[in-house]
Enzyme design. Sequence first.
Site, mmCIF file in Angstrom:
data_model
loop_
_atom_site.group_PDB
_atom_site.id
_atom_site.type_symbol
_atom_site.label_atom_id
_atom_site.label_comp_id
_atom_site.label_asym_id
_atom_site.label_seq_id
_atom_site.Cartn_x
_atom_site.Cartn_y
_atom_site.Cartn_z
ATOM 1 N N CYS A 137 0.828 -1.210 0.000
ATOM 2 C CA CYS A 137 0.000 0.000 0.000
ATOM 3 C C CYS A 137 0.863 1.261 0.000
ATOM 4 O O CYS A 137 0.400 2.326 -0.395
ATOM 5 C CB CYS A 137 -0.962 -0.001 1.177
ATOM 6 S SG CYS A 137 -0.195 -0.238 2.775
ATOM 7 N N HIS A 138 2.133 1.138 0.392
ATOM 8 C CA HIS A 138 3.023 2.308 0.397
ATOM 9 C C HIS A 138 3.310 2.795 -1.024
ATOM 10 O O HIS A 138 3.785 3.905 -1.206
ATOM 11 C CB HIS A 138 4.336 1.985 1.125
ATOM 12 C CG HIS A 138 5.097 0.838 0.539
ATOM 13 N ND1 HIS A 138 4.828 -0.473 0.880
ATOM 14 C CD2 HIS A 138 6.097 0.797 -0.373
ATOM 15 C CE1 HIS A 138 5.650 -1.266 0.200
ATOM 16 N NE2 HIS A 138 6.426 -0.518 -0.566
#
Length: 172
Positions: A137-138
């Site tokens: 998700c980063h």
Amino acid sequence: MSHSAHLPRIVQTVRTSPLGAMLLAAAPQGLCGVWFVGQQHSPDNTPWHDDDTHPVLDAAHQQLQAYFDGQLQTFALPLQFMTGTPFQQTVWRALQNIPYGHTTTYGDIAQRIGKPKAVRAVGAAIGRNPWSVVVPCHRVVGANGALTGYAGGLDRKKHLLALEARMSSRIN
């Protein structure tokens, strides 16, 4: 009899990383979560059992170490979905397709899952991704490239993206 009697047994361990302690959790079918200790949206892990020798947790820790050392780009771990609506799970699966060293936007993820108007809902789902680092998700940024929101904190997001940029520039 409480409903928790029907839930699979979850085991946990806390391991160190260059970005702080990480809570790793596994259920019978695979890894069910990786969180930075104290991050937003951390689970209630009070009913979980400590297990420092569980093979899935051990594999996750080894792969995370290799990732932080710049030796691993793609995680090969069985994931077990324990939480999330079908929509959230669809978003989390889409995150797994973002290549190492690349970023994409919330709007692009919304397009990919066929819900182009659901950008805010996509953002909320990404914020609740239960697999920090492992499900990347980063790698999702704002439309203007801004580093918006990361449950583990923006400093960690910056570090992860910088690590990947550095390592992928060595390969290409």
